[in-house]
Design an enzyme around this catalytic site. Sequence first.
Site, PDB file in Angstrom:
ATOM      1  N   GLU A  25       0.821  -1.228   0.000  1.00  0.00           N
ATOM      2  CA  GLU A  25       0.000   0.000   0.000  1.00  0.00           C
ATOM      3  C   GLU A  25       0.849   1.270   0.000  1.00  0.00           C
ATOM      4  OE1 GLU A  25      -1.550   1.817   3.474  1.00  0.00           O
ATOM      5  OE2 GLU A  25      -1.209   0.046   4.719  1.00  0.00           O
ATOM      6  N   LYS A  86      -5.387  10.712   0.978  1.00  0.00           N
ATOM      7  CA  LYS A  86      -5.541   9.333   1.454  1.00  0.00           C
ATOM      8  C   LYS A  86      -6.742   8.722   0.715  1.00  0.00           C
ATOM      9  CE  LYS A  86      -6.897   7.130   5.781  1.00  0.00           C
ATOM     10  NZ  LYS A  86      -7.395   7.451   7.124  1.00  0.00           N
ATOM     11  N   VAL A 106      -5.482   0.342   2.957  1.00  0.00           N
ATOM     12  CA  VAL A 106      -5.663  -1.111   2.827  1.00  0.00           C
ATOM     13  C   VAL A 106      -6.871  -1.387   1.919  1.00  0.00           C
ATOM     14  CG1 VAL A 106      -6.294  -3.222   4.069  1.00  0.00           C
ATOM     15  CG2 VAL A 106      -4.517  -1.713   4.988  1.00  0.00           C
ATOM     16  N   ASP A 138     -17.336   5.266  13.710  1.00  0.00           N
ATOM     17  CA  ASP A 138     -16.092   5.235  12.935  1.00  0.00           C
ATOM     18  C   ASP A 138     -15.556   3.802  12.820  1.00  0.00           C
ATOM     19  OD1 ASP A 138     -13.716   5.637  11.650  1.00  0.00           O
ATOM     20  OD2 ASP A 138     -13.076   7.313  12.903  1.00  0.00           O
ATOM     21  N   SER A 140     -13.467   1.448  10.026  1.00  0.00           N
ATOM     22  CA  SER A 140     -12.674   1.582   8.803  1.00  0.00           C
ATOM     23  C   SER A 140     -13.292   0.841   7.628  1.00  0.00           C
ATOM     24  CB  SER A 140     -11.269   1.038   9.051  1.00  0.00           C
ATOM     25  OG  SER A 140     -10.533   1.063   7.843  1.00  0.00           O
ATOM     26  N   ALA A 141     -13.199   1.468   6.456  1.00  0.00           N
ATOM     27  CA  ALA A 141     -13.634   0.818   5.209  1.00  0.00           C
ATOM     28  C   ALA A 141     -12.792  -0.425   4.918  1.00  0.00           C
ATOM     29  CB  ALA A 141     -13.532   1.801   4.050  1.00  0.00           C
ATOM     30  N   LYS A 159      -3.506  -1.663  15.489  1.00  0.00           N
ATOM     31  CA  LYS A 159      -3.032  -0.890  16.644  1.00  0.00           C
ATOM     32  C   LYS A 159      -4.120  -0.771  17.690  1.00  0.00           C
ATOM     33  CE  LYS A 159       0.553   2.088  14.953  1.00  0.00           C
ATOM     34  NZ  LYS A 159       0.462   2.348  13.520  1.00  0.00           N
TER      35      LYS A 159
HETATM   36  N1  PSU Z   1      -2.866   1.495  10.753  1.00  0.00           N
HETATM   37  C1  PSU Z   1      -1.523   1.552  10.910  1.00  0.00           C
HETATM   38  N2  PSU Z   1      -0.778   2.156   9.951  1.00  0.00           N
HETATM   39  C2  PSU Z   1      -1.331   2.706   8.832  1.00  0.00           C
HETATM   40  C3  PSU Z   1      -2.758   2.623   8.670  1.00  0.00           C
HETATM   41  C4  PSU Z   1      -3.472   2.003   9.651  1.00  0.00           C
HETATM   42  O1  PSU Z   1      -1.022   1.073  11.898  1.00  0.00           O
HETATM   43  O2  PSU Z   1      -0.617   3.272   7.986  1.00  0.00           O
HETATM   44  C5  PSU Z   1      -3.379   3.176   7.430  1.00  0.00           C
HETATM   45  C6  PSU Z   1      -3.705   2.050   6.427  1.00  0.00           C
HETATM   46  O3  PSU Z   1      -3.527   2.535   5.117  1.00  0.00           O
HETATM   47  C7  PSU Z   1      -5.165   1.763   6.691  1.00  0.00           C
HETATM   48  C8  PSU Z   1      -5.681   3.150   7.005  1.00  0.00           C
HETATM   49  O4  PSU Z   1      -5.838   1.181   5.600  1.00  0.00           O
HETATM   50  O5  PSU Z   1      -4.647   3.761   7.760  1.00  0.00           O
HETATM   51  C9  PSU Z   1      -6.982   3.104   7.757  1.00  0.00           C
HETATM   52  O6  PSU Z   1      -7.524   4.377   7.862  1.00  0.00           O
HETATM   53  P1  PSU Z   1      -9.032   4.568   8.431  1.00  0.00           P
HETATM   54  O7  PSU Z   1      -8.949   4.218   9.876  1.00  0.00           O
HETATM   55  O8  PSU Z   1      -9.321   6.002   8.188  1.00  0.00           O
HETATM   56  O9  PSU Z   1      -9.891   3.648   7.622  1.00  0.00           O
HETATM   57 MN    MN Z   2     -12.672   6.124   9.832  1.00  0.00          MN
END
Ligand code: PSU
Ligand code: MN
Length: 305
Positions: A25, A86, A106, A138, A140-141, A159
């Site tokens: 990615e 992003k 991702v 919230d 994640s997609a 994390k």
């Molecule tokens: N978690 C990490 N490192 C990262 C990401 C998540 O420890 O770099 C990045 C990845 O690209 C993941 C994105 O797909 O953040 C998720 O963002 P969101 O929570 O906005 O969906």
């Molecule tokens: Mn989100």
Amino acid sequence: MNQHMLIAPEVRDALRDGLPVVALESTIISHGFPYPANVECARETERNVRECGAVPATIAILEGKLKVGLAADEIEHLASAGNIIKASRRDIPVLISTGQDGATTVAGTMLIASMAGIRVFATGGIGGVHRGAQESFDISADLLELARTDVAVVCAGAKSILDLGLTLEVLETHGVPVLGYRTDEFPAFYTRSSGHGVDRRFDSATEIARVIWTRRELGIIGGTVVANPIDAEHELDPEWLDGIISQALASADEMGVSGKELTPFLLGSIHGLTLGASEVANKQLVYSNARLAAAIASELVSLVD
Ligand code: PSU
Ligand code: MN
């Protein structure tokens, strides 16, 4: 394959010849690490994939094209430009039609990898259900992409800025297998354990490839999570980290950070608060995931024969 996609010749040849390819990615490059550590991490991740016998395909959107396999100057651009959007699933049609650049998450990377015919992807950590999602919604997609796109994502878990228990619940609801590589527990990125179990433990890349292959043979739609804990020698102290994560969450709350900005904000805060210790651990776990993904991709192509 489609007018919007440019596949690097090396990747295209490997896919045509049935050789193993690993997707990588680009949000991790533009938003996951500071410059120039991000360039080093991107290059070294690709090197680890090659060393284990697969072809790396780092994925991003550049000037409105889906790029599969990036040149060194393209990685440098994503790492240093500072204003790269992003890009998750919903951003892709907007960025393509407006001719912009995007660093794929991702979810975004899985979608493009699958369009290109790549079935294995290595990253650091997946996105998940944020703490307090009961209020904020919230989620994640990445989790919904795992529900519908046939790509195996090799990660060090997620994390603990996230609610890992709820993240695993959502994956279960959507029928996503969570396989532990030499672990019974879902790892928490910087640390090897989280207190939450995986669906099933496997101790070899061959067995993991067989699950992925069987799922496809059965025609079951969706992806697979392969959880590979950080090596013990690079693991951070969980109690120290808990304090840092609480601080990062508190400042996000104070500053009212939400939506797609939240994850990059939390990652940046953690890097700052750990004074670089998390950066070393983060790089090492990505390299380890790249090696395991290359091994799984190699096993998968041998199952096809
Ligand atoms: N978690 C990490 N490192 C990262 C990401 C998540 O420890 O770099 C990045 C990845 O690209 C993941 C994105 O797909 O953040 C998720 O963002 P969101 O929570 O906005 O969906
Ligand atoms: Mn989100």
